[in-house]
Structure formats: C-alpha cells, structure tokens
Motif scaffolding. Sequence first.
Motif, PDB file in Angstrom:
ATOM      1  N   HIS A  80      41.667  26.530   3.322  1.00  0.00           N
ATOM      2  CA  HIS A  80      42.457  27.624   3.882  1.00  0.00           C
ATOM      3  C   HIS A  80      41.558  28.707   4.471  1.00  0.00           C
ATOM      4  CE1 HIS A  80      44.480  31.472   3.916  1.00  0.00           C
ATOM      5  NE2 HIS A  80      43.783  31.859   2.868  1.00  0.00           N
ATOM      6  N   MET A  81      40.514  29.072   3.740  1.00  0.00           N
ATOM      7  CA  MET A  81      39.624  30.123   4.226  1.00  0.00           C
ATOM      8  C   MET A  81      38.907  29.676   5.496  1.00  0.00           C
ATOM      9  SD  MET A  81      39.967  32.670   2.129  1.00  0.00           S
ATOM     10  CE  MET A  81      38.506  33.685   2.072  1.00  0.00           C
ATOM     11  N   MET A  82      38.492  28.415   5.544  1.00  0.00           N
ATOM     12  CA  MET A  82      37.837  27.892   6.745  1.00  0.00           C
ATOM     13  C   MET A  82      38.796  27.911   7.930  1.00  0.00           C
ATOM     14  SD  MET A  82      36.031  24.193   7.383  1.00  0.00           S
ATOM     15  CE  MET A  82      34.793  24.489   6.121  1.00  0.00           C
ATOM     16  N   ALA A  83      40.033  27.476   7.715  1.00  0.00           N
ATOM     17  CA  ALA A  83      41.017  27.440   8.799  1.00  0.00           C
ATOM     18  C   ALA A  83      41.309  28.837   9.327  1.00  0.00           C
ATOM     19  CB  ALA A  83      42.301  26.780   8.312  1.00  0.00           C
ATOM     20  N   TYR A 119      47.424  31.453   4.641  1.00  0.00           N
ATOM     21  CA  TYR A 119      47.877  31.716   6.014  1.00  0.00           C
ATOM     22  C   TYR A 119      49.018  30.767   6.373  1.00  0.00           C
ATOM     23  CZ  TYR A 119      47.453  31.323  11.147  1.00  0.00           C
ATOM     24  OH  TYR A 119      47.704  31.230  12.496  1.00  0.00           O
ATOM     25  N   GLY A 120      50.106  31.341   6.886  1.00  0.00           N
ATOM     26  CA  GLY A 120      51.278  30.534   7.223  1.00  0.00           C
ATOM     27  C   GLY A 120      50.993  29.458   8.246  1.00  0.00           C
ATOM     28  N   PRO A 128      55.823  32.484  -0.501  1.00  0.00           N
ATOM     29  CA  PRO A 128      54.363  32.437  -0.396  1.00  0.00           C
ATOM     30  C   PRO A 128      53.796  31.110  -0.871  1.00  0.00           C
ATOM     31  CG  PRO A 128      55.041  33.817  -2.246  1.00  0.00           C
ATOM     32  CD  PRO A 128      56.283  33.483  -1.482  1.00  0.00           C
ATOM     33  N   CYS A 129      52.665  30.750  -0.280  1.00  0.00           N
ATOM     34  CA  CYS A 129      51.923  29.559  -0.668  1.00  0.00           C
ATOM     35  C   CYS A 129      50.552  30.001  -1.155  1.00  0.00           C
ATOM     36  CB  CYS A 129      51.786  28.617   0.530  1.00  0.00           C
ATOM     37  SG  CYS A 129      50.846  27.107   0.206  1.00  0.00           S
ATOM     38  N   PHE A 130      50.101  29.387  -2.257  1.00  0.00           N
ATOM     39  CA  PHE A 130      48.805  29.733  -2.837  1.00  0.00           C
ATOM     40  C   PHE A 130      47.990  28.469  -3.055  1.00  0.00           C
ATOM     41  CE2 PHE A 130      51.779  33.036  -4.285  1.00  0.00           C
ATOM     42  CZ  PHE A 130      51.144  34.161  -3.793  1.00  0.00           C
ATOM     43  N   ALA A 131      46.692  28.638  -3.155  1.00  0.00           N
ATOM     44  CA  ALA A 131      45.815  27.509  -3.445  1.00  0.00           C
ATOM     45  C   ALA A 131      46.264  26.821  -4.726  1.00  0.00           C
ATOM     46  CB  ALA A 131      44.371  27.985  -3.584  1.00  0.00           C
ATOM     47  N   GLY A 132      46.218  25.502  -4.699  1.00  0.00           N
ATOM     48  CA  GLY A 132      46.671  24.706  -5.830  1.00  0.00           C
ATOM     49  C   GLY A 132      48.070  24.159  -5.659  1.00  0.00           C
ATOM     50  N   ASP A 133      48.867  24.773  -4.748  1.00  0.00           N
ATOM     51  CA  ASP A 133      50.194  24.227  -4.455  1.00  0.00           C
ATOM     52  C   ASP A 133      50.051  22.879  -3.751  1.00  0.00           C
ATOM     53  OD1 ASP A 133      51.356  26.477  -5.504  1.00  0.00           O
ATOM     54  OD2 ASP A 133      51.916  27.365  -3.570  1.00  0.00           O
TER      55      ASP A 133
END
Length: 351
Positions: A224-227, A252-253, A285-290
């Motif tokens: 996500h951070m890279m994108a 990020y959506g 919201p979406c979070f890491a691990g979902d």
Amino acid sequence: MGHSRVSATKTNPGRFFEDYRLGEVITHAVPRTVSGGERALYHALYPARHAIASSDAFARACGLPASPMDDLITFHTVFGKSVPDISLNAVANLGYAEGRFHRPVWPGDTLSARSEVIGLKQNSNGKTGVVYVRTQGRNQRDDVVLEYVRWVMVRKNDPDAPAPAPVVPDLAPAVDAGALIIPDGLDFSRYDFALAGERHRLGDYTPGEIIDHVDGVTIEEAEHMMATRLWQNTSKTHFDVTPRADGRRLIYGGHVMSMARALSFNGLANAQMIVAINGGSHANPCFAGDTLRAWSEVLDIAPTQAPGLGAIRLRLVAVNADGQAGALRDAEGRYRAHVLLDLDYWALMPV
C-alpha cells in the motif's frame, strides 16, 4: 554560532475547507511522464491481467498502435496530482461521478491535472466541510485524457471561519451509454478469446447477474505504501498515523480499487477497457491485514458504433473476507460493515 530560526513560511500545510472558493480553477503541480516502469510496478502490485493493457501484439490485433497504459494508472496518476491541493487535509474521499476516459494514455505521455471547485458545503459539526471538484487530466498536447468529479471531506483550520453558502452540484447518476468515448481504431471483430483468457462475450451477461470473483488478496502495509508513493499521493492519512485516534494508516482507496478490478478478471476477463466511472464510494475503511475479495453486478449492456464491441455497465464491490457476494446494504439502506468499495463503471467488451 548564530541562532537558528525555524520558519514555516515556505512550506505548504495544505488547503483547509475555508480556503476554497466556488468556481476557482486550480492547476496542480508536477506533471508526470509515465512509462513501462509504471506498468511493471502496477502489475507487480496487483494481479492485473487484462490482455489489451498487457500485450502490444494483442492491442494491435484490436486496432490500437500498441498496448495502452492500464486505465487505472491514468486515474491514479491524475488523482495523485490533485491531492496536495484538494485532499491533503482530507478526512475521507467520499465519492466519484461523471468520470470519462477521453483517450488512451501511452508510455511516454506526460500527464498534468487541473481542478475546478464546483461545490462547497460545511458540515453541521462546523469542523469539516465537503469540497466538490471537477478534475481533468491532460497529456503533453493538452488533450483531455480523463475527467471526473469527486467530493472530499476536508478539515477546517479555523472552526470559527464563516461557512460559505452551501452549493451541492447536480450530478448525473450515470454517464449515458451514448456519451462513451471509444478509442480511435478500436476493433474487436477479430478478438482472440483464447489469448484474452475467457470465452464470455457481451451477450453472455444479463443485467442483474452477480459474479463472484472467487479469489482473495491480503492487503499488505508495504505494498500500500509503495502504491501510494508511486502515484505521488501525499494525503497525510495514508502516511502519518498521528491524526487518527486508532493509530492506524488508512489504505488508499485507489489501492482497493485497483486490487478489486484486477480480481474481477476471473469472470470478466473480456471487460477490457474502462471508459467511464459513473459513481463510487469508499464505503468503509480498509487497513493492512484485511483480506480483500470482490464481486460484480451487471447493471446494463449497450451497443456501440465501433466494430465488434459493446459496453457493459458493472458494479464492482470490494469486501473484506467476511463479505458475501451480492450483500451490499442492510435493511436501513446503509452499506454493510464488510463493504470497502462500491464502484459503478462502464467497460468495453466484445459482442
């Protein structure tokens, strides 16, 4: 040694709700030349396999000079240009409407963006407001490649700043099929279904049909951070955990959007090019691990004037692992807690 002095006069804290003016046109900084590098990173981040955006030979057989960039590369790049001016201090990106892709983007094109403020409405809490903008992405020839409306909830810097007269734009519920722009030369009359990956054509789909895309991908913090950095999206909520009470970085959506679109290949491999975004909502919201899964509902089909191809209108829904295909809203009409994205779009498909 002299005394050092800290100055904040040359840095940009971002705009707050009270800084926007109705009718203002904002030219966004830092044009971006896109290349095969963006494509390779996009395909590394997402399981994207639609053939037109993957193969020059396949694209040429469909009447194009080469493989265009994935449509959502264009969207994310243009979106990212607008973030420092529109959503740096956003609480949430709320929705999209009236999005149309005007022409393909090719490797080597340089994209820039500008936005017009078309609506303002302060929220009842007096601490935030909603800003509506119409954003255009243009290439190095100043041709429009993409335009869309989005609305964003933005913090106020001064809660006592006077509220503007509320203006909420009247937006079309969907782009009319007759207004879709077909890329020059596109021709699916000799379409190779075997190379595309599925045999389903436009006539095989029925409005109301639900397609469960089966596969799932667990969202990783690093990807996500890279994108988000790839698209030069500087929104603080995706990088800095301190403003959030729960101490978590919001995914990020657009990352959710691209992941769901890539997953939709399984069942919609021939929905080759996105040509319009009718509406969209980042529902929860979406979070890491979902773990993200996706399903689509066929909303409409329409003919086009181009040889061998028609348009299919789809609702693409991204859900976390607990979500069931077809389950969107509860009895009160609210999005169910597992729904992350509800995206309504038109795509081109062989007839």
